[in-house]
Scaffold this motif. Sequence first.
Motif, PDB file in Angstrom:
ATOM      1  N   THR A  93      -8.214  10.915   0.882  1.00 34.68           N
ATOM      2  CA  THR A  93      -9.197   9.937   1.319  1.00 34.68           C
ATOM      3  C   THR A  93      -8.531   8.567   1.405  1.00 34.68           C
ATOM      4  N   LYS A  94      -9.159   7.662   2.102  1.00 34.00           N
ATOM      5  CA  LYS A  94      -8.627   6.304   2.209  1.00 34.00           C
ATOM      6  C   LYS A  94      -8.560   5.657   0.829  1.00 34.00           C
ATOM      7  N   GLN A  95      -9.590   5.885   0.018  1.00 33.22           N
ATOM      8  CA  GLN A  95      -9.609   5.292  -1.317  1.00 33.22           C
ATOM      9  C   GLN A  95      -8.425   5.801  -2.153  1.00 33.22           C
ATOM     10  N   LEU A  96      -8.139   7.089  -2.077  1.00 36.38           N
ATOM     11  CA  LEU A  96      -7.014   7.636  -2.825  1.00 36.38           C
ATOM     12  C   LEU A  96      -5.697   7.079  -2.296  1.00 36.38           C
ATOM     13  N   ASP A 106      -5.191   4.214  -0.866  1.00 36.07           N
ATOM     14  CA  ASP A 106      -5.092   2.811  -1.278  1.00 36.07           C
ATOM     15  C   ASP A 106      -4.674   2.689  -2.739  1.00 36.07           C
ATOM     16  N   ILE A 107      -5.300   3.476  -3.609  1.00 33.22           N
ATOM     17  CA  ILE A 107      -4.984   3.337  -5.031  1.00 33.22           C
ATOM     18  C   ILE A 107      -3.585   3.866  -5.334  1.00 33.22           C
TER      19      ILE A 107
END
Length: 78
Positions: A3-6, A8-9
């Motif tokens: 995912t984009k969130q993963l 990014d982190i």
Amino acid sequence: MKTKQLTDILARVEAWPPHVQNELAEFALELDAGLKDGEYQPTAEELAGIDRGLRAAAEGRFATDQQVEAAFAKFRGR
């Protein structure tokens, strides 16, 4: 697939100190080990903690607003 969130982190994690990266890796491995048929399977220790919390709630034992704020402050590093 990430995912984009993963994504990014994970980019941010690369700048973390090695011991903190290892903590995250250990947590991810625990989550991975607990996944069965797409559902998280809590450990016996986690289930015991859930049971303690449910008993405390049933007995009306809740943290005060001051205790909650102190806990959040601790985890925020204040």
